[in-house]
Scaffold this motif. Structure first.
Motif, PDB file in Angstrom:
ATOM      1  N   GLY A  77       6.076   1.060  -2.692  1.00 39.29           N
ATOM      2  CA  GLY A  77       6.657  -0.052  -2.489  1.00 39.29           C
ATOM      3  C   GLY A  77       7.488  -0.393  -1.105  1.00 39.29           C
ATOM      4  O   GLY A  77       5.793  -0.617  -0.355  1.00 39.29           O
ATOM      5  N   SER A  78       8.558  -0.512  -0.659  1.00 39.00           N
ATOM      6  CA  SER A  78       8.758  -1.001   0.563  1.00 39.00           C
ATOM      7  C   SER A  78       7.991  -0.196   1.907  1.00 39.00           C
ATOM      8  O   SER A  78       8.044  -0.968   3.507  1.00 39.00           O
ATOM      9  N   SER A  79       7.864   0.540   1.716  1.00 41.00           N
ATOM     10  CA  SER A  79       7.271   1.814   2.564  1.00 41.00           C
ATOM     11  C   SER A  79       5.268   0.790   3.369  1.00 41.00           C
ATOM     12  O   SER A  79       5.315   1.064   3.412  1.00 41.00           O
ATOM     13  N   GLY A  80       5.085   0.648   1.542  1.00 46.68           N
ATOM     14  CA  GLY A  80       3.311   0.054   2.116  1.00 46.68           C
ATOM     15  C   GLY A  80       3.273  -1.722   1.772  1.00 46.68           C
ATOM     16  O   GLY A  80       2.504  -1.805   1.672  1.00 46.68           O
ATOM     17  N   ARG A  81       4.524  -2.170   3.026  1.00 49.04           N
ATOM     18  CA  ARG A  81       4.133  -3.531   2.660  1.00 49.04           C
ATOM     19  C   ARG A  81       5.098  -3.607   4.479  1.00 49.04           C
ATOM     20  O   ARG A  81       5.728  -3.368   5.096  1.00 49.04           O
ATOM     21  N   VAL A  82       4.509  -4.833   4.922  1.00 54.14           N
ATOM     22  CA  VAL A  82       4.884  -5.361   6.017  1.00 54.14           C
ATOM     23  C   VAL A  82       5.233  -6.705   5.871  1.00 54.14           C
ATOM     24  O   VAL A  82       4.810  -7.669   5.385  1.00 54.14           O
ATOM     25  N   THR A  83       6.714  -7.493   6.669  1.00 48.86           N
ATOM     26  CA  THR A  83       6.879  -8.647   6.287  1.00 48.86           C
ATOM     27  C   THR A  83       6.225  -9.647   7.631  1.00 48.86           C
ATOM     28  O   THR A  83       5.798  -9.011   8.837  1.00 48.86           O
ATOM     29  N   GLU A  84       5.919 -10.845   7.801  1.00 44.46           N
ATOM     30  CA  GLU A  84       4.788 -11.588   7.813  1.00 44.46           C
ATOM     31  C   GLU A  84       5.407 -12.995   8.699  1.00 44.46           C
ATOM     32  O   GLU A  84       5.247 -13.594   7.944  1.00 44.46           O
TER      33      GLU A  84
END
Length: 605
Positions: A77-84
């Motif tokens: 989920g969101s715990s496994g993503r980053v934004t760039e």
């Protein structure tokens, strides 16, 4: 549990880094770096690949990360993503994290950097997924040894199971209750945990080492490790029993002086306390428009007061990503970094060591966060370690315990998952006392959402024990206490006042409890007193109510001092068992549980 495979032989402590050879691609994202001092530019040649190999200046690579929380497998989920942020201003989302990929990225980053140190900012363990938490985080310590972590500060979660358990993770030995999990005794951490501001209440001495010095040839760098002074407010009382937590700045300054007296002038502070950048994008420029202007929170104040003798600050706790230069007390910029959480990022900082002075040339320091992307080969040794522990965990973790008809998320002021957990605790509490009236759950105790999509071979909509464990990994008990109506209202007001005024902690509430949260007001007035109702009736300030909470809240945790004042305490089973019982009793494959509507708190904005 029966042994399945031997633990790896313990690695002997090294000061000279062996260059790793695992293949991988370094994800690039650099901030602008200041030039070397004039004397270096005039008399030295700077080799960007290998640093300054001879002469006055020597580049030292500092790789760092924080708040891993036992996430050996890629977080979901969101715990496994980053934004760039992209050059054109758009934002890209990247899947990130997983110890197999973190190992590859770190090993690739070390290539060509013979002077390389790997450090961490605390919370390596605690609130961990089942693969680690079920085994008291021994798997994570083994993984960190393989990652060749050199040193870490403690975080608040290192105290979840108390000081003795932390000492066991450091020094080794099988668990005092559960024993050994394999045919080899647990060896403990190859790296030192630093506890400079955590003192034994009786001896007044640090629980473990306050600092550690990395040495290679004539280069030496000191590390001081602290956790946030407020740790007792966010850890169960039993976990910090017999310990004293001192001020972070005073402690760091004290040991910085001691290190300098011992001839160590290059110093890095590992601080398990953090800040809040103005953007959640990991490559946000937090020095815009000026140095440190893009960050707020506790770390900003700490950084402005820590002695100029300290050359860089590696931080954590808030799970945010930032690379900032915050002015020190002398007004000079100093690097302050954090690599988000769960192994999604790592920070690569270049410290230029001045052999003439023994100090860091501060104007030459450069740093950037890098994504632990999943487009690189997995590190086979970490894959093997994960496989070993998953084999042990599988019979427990794969067991179905319930069914849901859609995602039950933890996000929001009031969340569907928060309501579900509060309902589960109230239903369980009524097995202790049929007169139980309501339940309250702290949002920080909910670590992940329940997702409808299958995480393995269990099928969509099936909730496994492992998934529930990831949601509630703390092994808190369900406690039932008596409070007056006035105390119930006061506890609700403590969500938005006192220590929680600046950053409210909204309790999740069981079915039947309703009230209005008016965010246009300030402080305790944000909880509208005459709106607090139970089953449609106003709470009577003079009446008695039986309230279920977890043991953390029952001890007054998270600033809820009133919840620590209950009477007629009944202590039940752990909160995960309560959740399991609720899901099993209230759902089936043919009749899955629908996500709660999260409509118990009326929010006025």
């Amino acid at each position: 549990m029966p042994a399945t495979s031997p633990a790896h032989p313990r690695r002997r402590r090294r000061t000279n880094r062996l260059l790793a050879t695992a293949a991988g691609v370094l994800t690039v994202g650099a901030l602008a770096a200041a030039a070397l001092p004039g004397s270096a530019n005039a008399g030295e040649q700077h080799d960007k690949g290998k640093g300054h190999q001879h002469g006055r200046y020597q580049d030292v690579q500092l790789l760092s990360f924080n708040d891993l929380h036992g996430n050996l497998e890629p977080p979901t989920g969101s715990s496994g993503r980053v934004t760039e942020v992209q050059p054109d201003g758009t934002v890209k989302t990247i899947d990130a994290g997983g110890a197999e990929y973190l190992a590859t990225h770190l090993r690739q980053a070390r290539k060509g950097n013979p002077y390389s140190i790997t450090a961490a900012g605390g919370d390596m363990v605690g609130a961990s997924p089942l693969i680690s938490g079920l085994f008291h985080d021994e798997p994570t310590i083994e993984a960190l040894n393989k990652l060749e972590l050199d040193v870490t500060s403690v975080g608040n979660h290192e105290f979840d199971e108390g000081a003795k358990e932390l000492s066991r993770l450091q020094n080794g030995g099988c668990h005092p209750t559960d024993g050994c999990y394999t045919d080899k005794k647990f060896a403990g951490a190859d790296f030192p945990y630093l506890t400079a501001n955590v003192l034994n209440e009786k001896t007044k001495k640090p629980l473990l080492k306050p600092y550690w010095v990395w040495k290679k040839k004539d280069v030496k760098v000191g590390f001081i490790g602290v956790t946030l002074e407020g740790t007792p407010d966010i850890v169960s009382a039993e976990g910090v029993k017999g310990l004293v937590f001192k001020d972070e700045v005073e402690t760091i300054n004290k040991y910085a002086k001691e290190l300098r007296r011992k001839g160590v002038k290059s110093i890095v502070a590992l601080i398990h306390e953090g800040g809040f950048p103005a953007s959640q994008n990991y490559n946000y420029d937090c020095d815009s428009p000026g140095a440190g202007d893009g960050i707020s929170g506790p770390i900003a104040d700490i950084a402005k007061n820590v002695s100029p003798d300290v050359d860089a600050l590696v931080t954590g706790h808030t799970h945010n990503a930032y690379v900032c230069t915050i002015p020190d007390p002398a007004g000079k910029p100093r690097m302050v970094t954090s690599a988000a959480s769960f192994g999604r990022l790592y920070t690569d900082t270049t410290l230029t060591y001045d052999r003439w002075t023994g100090d860091i040339a501060r104007t030459a320091v450069k740093s950037a966060n890098h994504v632990v992307s999943r487009d690189v080969p997995k590190a086979s040794d970490i894959t093997g370690l994960i496989g070993k522990w998953n084999t042990l965990a599988a019979p427990i973790g794969n067991r179905p315990i319930g069914y849901i008809s859609g995602d039950v998320v933890k996000d929001g002021t009031e969340s569907p998952l928060g309501d579900l957990i509060a309902d589960a605790q109230l239903e369980y509490a009524r097995t202790l006392d049929p007169e139980a009236d309501l339940a309250l759950m702290n949002p920080g105790g909910i670590r992940a959402s329940l997702t409808y999509a299958a995480s393995g071979g269990e099928g969509d909509g099936v909730v496994t024990y492992a998934e529930a464990f990831t949601v509630q990994p703390f092994a808190n008990t369900v406690n039932l206490q008596t409070f007056t109506g006035a105390q119930v209202i006061q506890a609700l007001k403590e969500q938005v006042s006192g220590s929680n005024e600046a950053a409210p902690k909204i309790l999740q509430v069981s079915d039947g409890l309703t009230y209005t949260l008016d965010l246009t007001k300030t402080g305790a007035d944000r909880v509208v007193t005459d709106s607090v109702r139970l089953n449609g009736e106003a709470i009577d300030p003079s009446a008695s109510y039986r309230v279920a909470t977890n043991s953390f809240l029952a001890g007054g945790g998270d600033g809820f001092t009133t919840l620590g004042q209950g009477t007629d305490d009944l202590v039940g089973d752990d909160d995960l068992a309560a959740l399991e019982q609720y899901l099993t009793a209230n759902s089936s494959a043919g009749s899955p549980l629908a996500p709660p509507a999260a409509d118990r708190i009326t929010i006025v904005k």
